[in-house]
Design an enzyme around this catalytic site. Sequence first.
Site, PDB file in Angstrom:
ATOM      1  N   ASP A   1       0.827  -1.213   0.000  1.00 47.30           N
ATOM      2  CA  ASP A   1       0.000   0.000   0.000  1.00 47.30           C
ATOM      3  C   ASP A   1       0.864   1.268   0.000  1.00 47.30           C
ATOM      4  OD1 ASP A   1      -2.330   1.474   0.091  1.00 47.30           O
ATOM      5  OD2 ASP A   1      -3.173   0.364   1.779  1.00 47.30           O
TER       6      ASP A   1
ATOM      7  N   ASP B   1     -10.607   1.792  -3.437  1.00 46.53           N
ATOM      8  CA  ASP B   1     -11.133   1.521  -2.091  1.00 46.53           C
ATOM      9  C   ASP B   1     -12.650   1.504  -2.103  1.00 46.53           C
ATOM     10  OD1 ASP B   1      -8.916   1.051  -0.613  1.00 46.53           O
ATOM     11  OD2 ASP B   1      -8.783   3.038   0.293  1.00 46.53           O
TER      12      ASP B   1
HETATM   13  C1  GLA Z   1      -5.665   1.916   2.257  1.00 47.23           C
HETATM   14  C2  GLA Z   1      -6.049   0.753   1.354  1.00 47.23           C
HETATM   15  C3  GLA Z   1      -7.116  -0.067   2.036  1.00 47.23           C
HETATM   16  C4  GLA Z   1      -6.608  -0.570   3.360  1.00 47.23           C
HETATM   17  C5  GLA Z   1      -6.161   0.601   4.213  1.00 47.23           C
HETATM   18  C6  GLA Z   1      -5.469   0.143   5.479  1.00 47.23           C
HETATM   19  O1  GLA Z   1      -6.683   2.840   2.354  1.00 47.23           O
HETATM   20  O2  GLA Z   1      -6.462   1.187   0.112  1.00 47.23           O
HETATM   21  O3  GLA Z   1      -7.485  -1.161   1.212  1.00 47.23           O
HETATM   22  O4  GLA Z   1      -5.549  -1.462   3.145  1.00 47.23           O
HETATM   23  O5  GLA Z   1      -5.256   1.447   3.518  1.00 47.23           O
HETATM   24  O6  GLA Z   1      -5.065   1.180   6.281  1.00 47.23           O
END
Ligand code: GLA
Length: 730
Positions: free
Chosen positions: A481, A551
């Site tokens: 990420d 997301d």
């Molecule tokens: C980001 C990612 C999510 C999740 C969060 C965790 O927003 O896109 O899928 O992994 O971080 O903090």
Amino acid sequence: MKLIRFDEERRIFHLTSGDSSYIMGVNAQNFLIHGYWGRKLPDSDFNYLMETQGHSSFEACEDNEVGYWHSPNCMRMEFPVTGRQDVKKTALELKNADGTNMLDLRYQGYKIHEGKPGLPGLPATYETEKGQAETLEVILLDDHSNIEVSVFYSVWAHLNAICRWAVVKNNGNTPVMLERVMSGCVDFPDRDYIMTTNYGAWANERQIEKHRLFSGVQGLYSRKGTSSHMHNPFVILQRPTSDEYQGDVYGAVLAYSGNYEAVVDVDSYGMSRMILGINPDGFTWKLEPGETFTTPELCLAYSYKGVNGMSNTFHKLFRDHMARGKYKNTRRPVLLNTWEGCYFGINEELIENIAKEAAKLGVELLVVDDGWFGERNNDMTSLGDWYPNKAKLPNGVEGMAKKVNAAGVDLGIWFEPEMISKESQLYKKHPEWTLCVKGRLISQGRNQYVLDMSRQDVQDYLYDCIADTIKKGNITYVKWDYNRNHAEIGSELLPADRQGEVGHRYVLGLYALMERLVTNFPDVLFESCSGGGGRFDAGLLYYMPQAWTSDDTDAIMRLSIQYGTSLVYPLSSMSAHISVCPNHQTWRSVSYKTRQDVAYTGSFGFELDPLKLSEEERAQMAATAEDYKSYGDLFVNGDYYRLANIYDDKCSAWMFVSPEKDFALVTHASIDVNIEGPQKKFKLYGLDENATYVDEGRGRIYSGAALMYDGLPMDGLGDRATATYKLKKM
Ligand code: GLA
């Protein structure tokens, strides 16, 4: 026939790629001139293509006698440079030791290389079999400063694609400062094109916009440190008479994960210059005598079969010749990610219970997302402290892994390697590892700073942390990420005249770390993520064959996000998960079937806690997991066709066809109920017109030709509902 041919007498290069031609030539002034890019042509005398017409007397020209239209500003340049006469956006601009930007590149020679070379330290397309590609290197030289530029073109026997990049060499004896060095340029002869761009934000990536080209500069860029949610590094130009399935369409995708610029510059004579590369804003690179600089790769595709033809070419190029690793052409494991189900509230016991339940449902991989390390109970702390949180995982990642594996499920884990929390052990120990400008405030984004990835010690630290966790936890999948934009760009290790290099050196450092990991852990499946699809680009596919598309797991929002993404990226690279309702991003509720049908891409999973669901919902999950496994290969290796335009048709529809054309899965999703109007029918594509297909669910029989020329009649759909049609060759 050779893919690359040079007519020595006329000094014309004719490149053929799939069934397209790309033609350029060397004119009397030794400029490299663009001639043609489009449907394949037979060899001929193409010198007329290099001619220019009379233009305004204002244009500067080295020989007034020959005519002012002999100015590069009126010519279609292959690699235009700032310095002599070309006063549009150029591909190369530098500062010489004398402070001027004078540069004058003329044709020097060429080489033809077999195959497709790699690019040092950068992602690059590659052959899977010998003989698929040939590469032309055209050498241009400024014989005053001895700056030499090699412009590369790789063409593919089976794809209408050309991959371009440039290498700048300083053969002079003083350093020069590169201020703008783009990967490639195409000078189109006129401005009669519609340009497709994309825009977006977190949870709303790759929305599509179109406009007729207008005079001046138009396009996209990023200065966020990544390819970004806001604009993805691709542009499409199509003739106004073309559509999804017919007509001339040109696509350009930059295989790069950092700051970029992708623009079309329409000049006063109506020529359109498309140019893509590293964003020159905020970029400089000091090139010492003897040094070279290599640009990222620019992937171009041409289609006379409309936008979908271009998409199919990019899909094959990126899926088969950019993505790597053992998973690139195979069905990905059905996974369950803990983020939306548990957020930061995970612990060993809960993970074990979820794993046991997941195993019963047919899930193959349990991904423990954020919250497993350091003191991480919320997003305020601990990035950089990549060791287990003992309160949650008393037996470490190792102990958790044993329990998950004993339940019959593989373990995957989340990292955000490039970040450091202010509140972390790592920041106490190594504040100097932060990307910052010394003595100035450092901005936080999601309570975190960015690590200086250009530093070898930072890369080594991260490699050790990730490698150690993978080994201890028997990890088969890593979600990588990245959750904030760059702000203050500076590196403590670089001198003042190299601070303009930090943005690009950051990306090179990231690529170097990933290369080391994918080389040493070839069996681990890596998935990239940046708050969803904030760094969904062709460059990262070289290291990680899939990316978390957004997301936003709301099925209706996903329709447009996945539509926009599918314009250039293969379905095998798009991760999509079923989550609960009401949805956590939009608070919308849609049926389980709609969520399932929309999440059926090349990389499918669940994003929920099955222990919080009813028996009935768990039974649905189990049925889905089983169903997905039987079609997984189709979603990875099948051809993808968009059947409706979500922006115009108020619905979405798409289909996958197996490479053998013996099976197709068609999905139709409604966004609004439409009570009136005739029954919808969608013409299908990619089938065998001479075959007969049976709709397995409905028992109806159709000829391939009828499906392709008349269409498949659709069931009436309620609001935000989906229907699927599984068509099997009889
Ligand atoms: C980001 C990612 C999510 C999740 C969060 C965790 O927003 O896109 O899928 O992994 O971080 O903090």
